[in-house]
Scaffold this active site. Structure first.
Site, mmCIF file in Angstrom:
data_model
loop_
_atom_site.group_PDB
_atom_site.id
_atom_site.type_symbol
_atom_site.label_atom_id
_atom_site.label_comp_id
_atom_site.label_asym_id
_atom_site.label_seq_id
_atom_site.Cartn_x
_atom_site.Cartn_y
_atom_site.Cartn_z
ATOM 1 N N ASN A 184 0.882 -1.168 0.000
ATOM 2 C CA ASN A 184 0.000 0.000 0.000
ATOM 3 C C ASN A 184 0.928 1.230 0.000
ATOM 4 O O ASN A 184 2.156 1.102 -0.096
ATOM 5 C CB ASN A 184 -0.990 -0.046 1.166
ATOM 6 C CG ASN A 184 -0.307 0.045 2.533
ATOM 7 O OD1 ASN A 184 0.864 0.410 2.635
ATOM 8 N ND2 ASN A 184 -1.029 -0.292 3.579
ATOM 9 N N LEU A 221 -4.115 1.841 -3.173
ATOM 10 C CA LEU A 221 -4.267 3.236 -2.745
ATOM 11 C C LEU A 221 -5.564 3.436 -1.965
ATOM 12 O O LEU A 221 -6.219 4.471 -2.083
ATOM 13 C CB LEU A 221 -4.259 4.139 -4.002
ATOM 14 C CG LEU A 221 -3.101 3.903 -4.988
ATOM 15 C CD1 LEU A 221 -3.385 4.537 -6.340
ATOM 16 C CD2 LEU A 221 -1.794 4.449 -4.406
ATOM 17 N N SER A 223 -9.218 3.790 -0.775
ATOM 18 C CA SER A 223 -10.463 4.108 -1.487
ATOM 19 C C SER A 223 -10.209 4.772 -2.842
ATOM 20 O O SER A 223 -11.141 4.981 -3.622
ATOM 21 C CB SER A 223 -11.354 5.003 -0.629
ATOM 22 O OG SER A 223 -10.645 6.174 -0.320
ATOM 23 N N THR A 248 -10.450 -3.590 7.477
ATOM 24 C CA THR A 248 -9.549 -4.708 7.798
ATOM 25 C C THR A 248 -9.658 -5.766 6.706
ATOM 26 O O THR A 248 -10.764 -6.178 6.357
ATOM 27 C CB THR A 248 -9.950 -5.352 9.152
ATOM 28 O OG1 THR A 248 -10.101 -4.328 10.114
ATOM 29 C CG2 THR A 248 -8.909 -6.360 9.612
ATOM 30 N N ALA A 249 -8.517 -6.177 6.181
ATOM 31 C CA ALA A 249 -8.443 -7.220 5.141
ATOM 32 C C ALA A 249 -8.844 -6.740 3.745
ATOM 33 O O ALA A 249 -8.982 -7.561 2.833
ATOM 34 C CB ALA A 249 -9.257 -8.465 5.506
ATOM 35 N N ALA A 250 -8.959 -5.426 3.551
ATOM 36 C CA ALA A 250 -9.210 -4.920 2.187
ATOM 37 C C ALA A 250 -8.074 -5.363 1.267
ATOM 38 O O ALA A 250 -8.296 -5.916 0.178
ATOM 39 C CB ALA A 250 -9.318 -3.405 2.191
ATOM 40 N N GLY A 251 -6.842 -5.129 1.747
ATOM 41 C CA GLY A 251 -5.673 -5.482 0.931
ATOM 42 C C GLY A 251 -5.560 -6.992 0.725
ATOM 43 O O GLY A 251 -5.168 -7.460 -0.347
ATOM 44 N N ASP A 252 -5.906 -7.762 1.753
ATOM 45 C CA ASP A 252 -5.819 -9.228 1.646
ATOM 46 C C ASP A 252 -6.855 -9.765 0.653
ATOM 47 O O ASP A 252 -6.555 -10.662 -0.154
ATOM 48 C CB ASP A 252 -6.066 -9.882 3.016
ATOM 49 C CG ASP A 252 -5.051 -9.439 4.052
ATOM 50 O OD1 ASP A 252 -3.929 -9.079 3.660
ATOM 51 O OD2 ASP A 252 -5.395 -9.453 5.247
ATOM 52 N N GLY A 288 -15.170 -7.352 10.250
ATOM 53 C CA GLY A 288 -14.357 -8.560 10.403
ATOM 54 C C GLY A 288 -13.607 -8.887 9.132
ATOM 55 O O GLY A 288 -13.965 -8.434 8.039
HETATM 56 P P1 ATP Z 1 -5.662 -3.373 4.850
HETATM 57 O O1 ATP Z 1 -4.315 -3.259 5.531
HETATM 58 O O2 ATP Z 1 -6.718 -2.497 5.462
HETATM 59 O O3 ATP Z 1 -6.082 -4.762 4.586
HETATM 60 P P2 ATP Z 1 -4.250 -2.238 2.637
HETATM 61 O O4 ATP Z 1 -3.737 -0.966 3.230
HETATM 62 O O5 ATP Z 1 -3.302 -3.346 2.436
HETATM 63 O O6 ATP Z 1 -5.522 -2.748 3.400
HETATM 64 P P3 ATP Z 1 -5.686 -0.703 0.710
HETATM 65 O O7 ATP Z 1 -4.839 0.042 -0.238
HETATM 66 O O8 ATP Z 1 -6.302 0.074 1.833
HETATM 67 O O9 ATP Z 1 -4.883 -1.971 1.220
HETATM 68 O O10 ATP Z 1 -6.894 -1.408 -0.059
HETATM 69 C C1 ATP Z 1 -6.719 -2.396 -1.038
HETATM 70 C C2 ATP Z 1 -7.770 -2.213 -2.097
HETATM 71 O O11 ATP Z 1 -9.067 -2.346 -1.488
HETATM 72 C C3 ATP Z 1 -7.772 -0.849 -2.766
HETATM 73 O O12 ATP Z 1 -6.879 -0.820 -3.868
HETATM 74 C C4 ATP Z 1 -9.233 -0.700 -3.173
HETATM 75 O O13 ATP Z 1 -9.454 -1.342 -4.429
HETATM 76 C C5 ATP Z 1 -9.980 -1.452 -2.075
HETATM 77 N N1 ATP Z 1 -10.462 -0.536 -1.025
HETATM 78 C C6 ATP Z 1 -9.835 -0.203 0.117
HETATM 79 N N2 ATP Z 1 -10.551 0.695 0.827
HETATM 80 C C7 ATP Z 1 -11.674 0.913 0.116
HETATM 81 C C8 ATP Z 1 -12.830 1.748 0.318
HETATM 82 N N3 ATP Z 1 -12.970 2.539 1.397
HETATM 83 N N4 ATP Z 1 -13.784 1.716 -0.652
HETATM 84 C C9 ATP Z 1 -13.673 0.927 -1.743
HETATM 85 N N5 ATP Z 1 -12.625 0.127 -1.976
HETATM 86 C C10 ATP Z 1 -11.627 0.122 -1.076
HETATM 87 O O1 RIB Z 2 -4.683 -7.578 7.050
HETATM 88 C C1 RIB Z 2 -5.628 -7.757 8.061
HETATM 89 C C2 RIB Z 2 -5.136 -8.729 9.091
HETATM 90 O O2 RIB Z 2 -3.995 -8.178 9.705
HETATM 91 C C3 RIB Z 2 -6.099 -9.008 10.221
HETATM 92 O O3 RIB Z 2 -6.993 -10.064 9.950
HETATM 93 C C4 RIB Z 2 -5.189 -9.263 11.407
HETATM 94 O O4 RIB Z 2 -5.152 -10.603 11.800
HETATM 95 C C5 RIB Z 2 -3.812 -8.790 10.956
HETATM 96 O O5 RIB Z 2 -2.972 -9.843 10.752
#
Ligand code: ATP
Ligand code: RIB
Length: 303
Positions: A184, A221, A223, A248-252, A288
């Site tokens: 990210n 990036l 949102s 949480t877990a958006a990136g995953d 979650g």
């Molecule tokens: P996290 O650590 O919260 O799991 P991250 O920081 O690794 O996430 P982000 O860049 O926040 O990853 O999000 C990954 C992808 O998820 C983004 O590229 C986007 O497509 C989607 N996303 C994240 N936040 C949003 C949001 N608020 N609305 C819509 N899509 C989102």
């Molecule tokens: O990326 C999200 C995850 O980070 C959560 O489920 C938490 O367990 C932490 O490892």
């Protein structure tokens, strides 16, 4: 044919503490609620890949405890192969997620069993690694065994994907064997020193990551969406506009969904990024980690 995805990574039980704001030092304040859910970057990515249609295997460690049983059940319910999930003398990993009303989260991690993965575990998982299309890992398990797994994968033509989260410095031997890195903005800045806040800095950070040895880069990036540089080809895919309640877990979810969709020659990179963005936009609308990860049908319904 479905992609074969192997995830080497962490399994955590997440305790979600819902609070209006972070407490100040010395302050005692009430929580508005608390929840428990399956999580861990490795488990989240594997479940996202499996729910989105990939044939998925997991390499990881649990403790001899109820949390370990819970994590195995969740992975199994989503069809993830657990042959290489073994028991450690440490407890199953845990995360304590401070989720504020604003949607922002702060996370404390107990690594436990996740930190006991060794090079020997990688050798035992040779078949799962060498027979995969994609090998995915993150930074919640030890990095030298991960480098060994990537080296084995590369010897057998497996595509390696590194999610450099949580942010930390990475060994050169891991970077050099990474086909796709998915930081990210914060992680990209830590790895390159470039503050990623506009298109030209995304380009600059991606070029620096390539100079460090990785072949292709996706910078997520939040949102705003995601930026990619594959070889010298660059592009941007916007995020879906939704009301996020827990990121949480958006990136995953993004990465797991991507690995289920991407072709081995990367010819459908934009289509795969749109699919991944759709999957993570669904995940952020639900509380979650594992409970929020959608299935392929749910993603296709919004595309
Ligand atoms: P996290 O650590 O919260 O799991 P991250 O920081 O690794 O996430 P982000 O860049 O926040 O990853 O999000 C990954 C992808 O998820 C983004 O590229 C986007 O497509 C989607 N996303 C994240 N936040 C949003 C949001 N608020 N609305 C819509 N899509 C989102
Ligand atoms: O990326 C999200 C995850 O980070 C959560 O489920 C938490 O367990 C932490 O490892």
């Amino acid at each position: 044919m479905a992609n074969k995805v192997t995830v080497l990574g962490s399994l955590n039980v997440d305790t979600i503490l819902r609070i209006s704001r972070l407490p100040k030092p010395g302050e005692t304040m009430p929580m508005s609620d608390q929840d428990k859910a399956g999580g861990g970057k490795g488990a989240n990515q594997a479940i996202a890949a499996a729910r989105c249609g990939a044939e998925t295997s997991f390499i990881g460690k649990i403790g001899a405890d109820e949390n370990g049983k819970m994590m195995c059940r969740l992975l199994q319910e989503s069809g993830v192969d657990l042959t290489q999930v073994t028991q450690s003398d440490k407890g199953t990993g845990q995360a304590f997620i401070l989720l504020q009303d604003s949607g922002e989260n702060s996370i404390l991690i107990y690594g436990g069993a996740n930190q006991t993965i060794t090079a020997d575990d990688i050798l035992k998982a040779k078949a799962e690694i060498t027979e995969a299309d994609f090998l995915v890992t993150q930074c919640e398990t030890p990095l030298m065994p991960a480098a060994k797994a990537f080296s084995l994968a590369k010897e057998h033509g497996v595509i390696t994907i590194l999610n450099p989260a949580p942010a930390k410095q990475l060994p050169q031997e891991l970077l050099e064997q990474t086909d796709i890195i998915t930081p990210n903005e914060t992680e990209a800045e830590l790895l390159t020193g470039v503050k990623v806040d506009n298109r030209s800095s995304q380009h600059e950070a991606a070029v620096k990551l390539q100079a460090l040895g990785v072949k292709n880069v996706i910078i997520t990036l939040g949102s705003a969406g995601s930026f990619y540089r594959f070889g010298s080809k660059e592009g941007f895919v916007p995020a879906f506009k939704v009301h996020a309640i827990d990121t949480t877990a958006a990136g995953d979810t993004f990465l797991g969904a991507l690995s289920s969709k991407l072709k081995r020659d990367f010819s459908n990179i934009e289509e795969a990024l749109v699919f991944a963005s759709g999957a993570s936009s669904i995940a952020v609308q639900k509380l979650g980690a594992i409970p929020s990860i959608p299935t392929k049908d749910m993603v296709e319904a919004i595309l």
